[in-house]
Design an enzyme around this catalytic site. Structure first.
Site, PDB file in Angstrom:
ATOM      1  N   ASP A 204      40.186  16.478 -45.625  1.00 26.84           N
ATOM      2  CA  ASP A 204      40.186  15.127 -46.165  1.00 26.84           C
ATOM      3  C   ASP A 204      40.257  14.171 -44.972  1.00 26.84           C
ATOM      4  OD1 ASP A 204      40.611  12.970 -48.082  1.00 26.84           O
ATOM      5  OD2 ASP A 204      42.697  13.014 -47.417  1.00 26.84           O
ATOM      6  N   LEU A 205      39.890  12.919 -45.178  1.00 26.36           N
ATOM      7  CA  LEU A 205      39.911  11.949 -44.075  1.00 26.36           C
ATOM      8  C   LEU A 205      41.129  11.025 -44.151  1.00 26.36           C
ATOM      9  CD1 LEU A 205      38.700  10.536 -41.620  1.00 26.36           C
ATOM     10  CD2 LEU A 205      37.128   9.334 -43.168  1.00 26.36           C
TER      11      LEU A 205
END
Length: 216
Positions: free
Chosen positions: A8-9
């Site tokens: 995920d960012l």
């Protein structure tokens, strides 16, 4: 054991909270909604904006696109850069890459915005692909992960693990029978949120990602 790691960012690689929160405050202000405690907006970090505006603040369904438009007015110009890489993340990405593991971003952020963030912080070089949200095509984390797996022709799911900071990452991983690492270091989720959704691993600092994936 693992050949692919999906990251995920927002809240996992970078602390995007300040920019997201500022832009959400800007957008909600257009609807006459005043935020007195910035922590009220922590849930904005992670899930799709549609869900956040609708479910958290009761923006009517037909007004959600306008709320997102206002959000983008601020975020695409300023908010996207009100961001920083978490301490220790560069070292994690470096070690995983050196070990021959392929890294893929799986984010609910639109893919072109994710690329801007990764380029800005010189993180793009570590990733072989960015699977992001695309309007009316893929929105949920489950859909984003599905696209990442299909585009990269990944069929042996035992070789893949998802790393994220919200329950959506864990739920999305489970939908595809993937193991997951839930991270607490970002500060935008709680231990209780994760325990309810049962990630494979729950960690408090980036270095633990290496301990798990490289079996140190």
């Amino acid at each position: 054991m693992y050949k692919y790691v999906l990251f995920d960012l927002d809240g996992t690689l970078t602390d995007s909270g300040p920019g997201i929160i500022n832009s959400a405050i800007y957008a909600l202000g257009k609807f006459g909604i005043t935020i007195t405690d910035r922590k009220q907006l922590f849930p904005f970090i992670g899930p799709p904006l549609t869900e956040s505006f609708r479910d958290l603040f009761g923006i009517p369904e037909d007004q959600v696109p306008l709320a997102i438009k206002y959000y983008r007015e601020d975020y695409n110009v300023k908010g996207i850069y009100e961001n920083s890489v978490y301490d220790g993340i560069r070292e994690v990405l470096e070690e995983l890459t050196k070990s021959g593991i392929k890294l893929i971003v799986a984010t609910s952020k639109p893919d072109h915005l994710a690329k801007i963030v990764l380029d800005h912080f010189d993180l793009s070089k570590y990733f072989t692909y960015i699977s992001g949200a695309v309007k009316d095509v893929r929105i949920t984390k489950e859909e984003v992960i599905k696209h990442a797996l299909e585009y990269n022709n990944i069929t042996n799911l035992d070789e893949v693990i998802m790393v994220g900071d919200r329950k959506y990452d864990v739920i999305g991983a489970k939908a595809h029978n993937l193991k997951s690492i839930a991270v607490l270091y970002g500060g935008y989720s709680t231990r209780e949120e994760f325990l309810e959704n049962k990630p494979t691993y729950l960690i408090e600092k980036p270095s633990e990602i290496l301990d798990i994936i490289l079996e140190r």
